[in-house]
Structures are given as C-alpha cells and as structure tokens.
Scaffold this active site. Structure first.
Site, PDB file in Angstrom:
ATOM      1  N   HIS A  25       0.826  -1.210   0.000  1.00  0.00           N
ATOM      2  CA  HIS A  25       0.000   0.000   0.000  1.00  0.00           C
ATOM      3  C   HIS A  25       0.858   1.257   0.000  1.00  0.00           C
ATOM      4  O   HIS A  25       2.044   1.200   0.303  1.00  0.00           O
ATOM      5  CB  HIS A  25      -0.896   0.016   1.248  1.00  0.00           C
ATOM      6  N   HIS A  80       5.304   6.285  -0.927  1.00  0.00           N
ATOM      7  CA  HIS A  80       6.078   5.080  -1.215  1.00  0.00           C
ATOM      8  C   HIS A  80       5.278   3.821  -0.928  1.00  0.00           C
ATOM      9  O   HIS A  80       4.234   3.879  -0.270  1.00  0.00           O
ATOM     10  CB  HIS A  80       7.362   5.062  -0.370  1.00  0.00           C
TER      11      HIS A  80
END
Length: 172
Positions: free
Chosen positions: A34, A115
């Site tokens: 995620h 990220h």
C-alpha cells in the site's frame, strides 16, 4: 482502536512489491502492499464515524490521480527500510494535505514521502546488499488510483478495510 488511510495499488504492482516483501518485510502477512496517505491514529467508535464522514467529503473533492512508481529507494540512515518511490504529484500531495487538516489532527509528524514499502527491519549488511541490487533494477510503473481506504488494526497487528472511498472530483 488504531486506524490509518492508504491506497492499494493494482494487483500487478502488489505482485511486484510482494516478490520482495515475502522475504524482506516482517509485516508481509499483516497488510497488503500500500501507499500510506495518513499514518496510524487512534479513535473510538463514535469519533471514527465522524472521521469517515469527513474522509468521504475529502474523497469527493479529489479526482482519481496517476501513481508513478519510479525507483527503489531507502530511508537509511534513519531506518533500514527499502521502498518503491512514488512520484509526488500535485494531485497526490493535495489529497495528503486534505487528510491532514486541523479536523484530522493537523500536519504530519514527518515530511511526506509517498512510497510502497518492500523491505524493513533489515540489518545494516542486508540493507546494503539488497539495496545495492535493487536500485540498479529499473522501475517505471504508472497506474490510476481511483479510491483509497480507511483501515483498522486488529489485535494480531493485521490491517483490514473499515471503509472504501472513491475519488470522484465532485467538488461539492
């Protein structure tokens, strides 16, 4: 209970991330790959209902956006964490800012670096070895993110979806 807000990439991107995570991320079984949009926070049952209503309003103000994964990077020397770097677009940063308004507790503790984590809690030598290999591998993946999720953490440390929000750009 502990909550957080994240966007899940496509299965293709999850498969790429998981090819590393299953070996190098002790949280592999706890959460799907995620991109965090809002770090973990605590709320009771009544407060989370209010928060979900406000998050729905945020989702309606924002349109789907392009997520561009550009390379493997590291948070070293702060932590031996490796991640797939997501380009900071105006659309992504605006969504992040909206999820950090005063209602949601204000600005984040740290500067936002979009990220997808692929390795963490590595020893110094593991980090140097793996990062050396991965930073040479090219990464250029683009996809549209059209939804994000309010997650909650179970007692075993795993994360589940509490509610999903579609980015509609209605500007209501």
């Amino acid at each position: 209970m502990k909550y957080g807000v994240a966007a899940f990439p496509s299965k293709e991107m999850q498969d790429i991330a998981n090819s590393y995570r299953k070996r190098y991320d002790p949280h592999y079984a706890k959460i799907t790959p995620h991109m965090t949009l809002k770090d973990a926070f605590r709320a009771d049952d009544a407060k989370i209902k209010e928060i979900a209503i406000e998050i729905e309003k945020v989702a309606k103000r924002h349109s789907p956006f392009m997520m561009h994964v550009t390379k493997v990077s590291s948070f070293a020397p702060v932590t031996n964490t490796l991640y797939l770097k997501v380009e900071q677009t105006p659309e992504l940063m605006s969504l992040h800012e909206d999820l950090h308004s005063d209602f949601f507790g204000g600005p984040p503790q740290f500067q936002y670096v979009p990220h997808i984590t692929i390795a963490q809690q590595l020893s110094d030598s593991e980090h140097a070895d793996i990062y050396g290999q991965l930073k040479m591998a090219g990464m250029d993946h683009k996809e549209t993110i059209d939804r994000f999720h309010l997650l909650y953490q179970l007692e075993d440390g795993s994360w589940q979806v509490y509610e999903t929000f579609r980015l509609t750009g209605e500007k209501s």
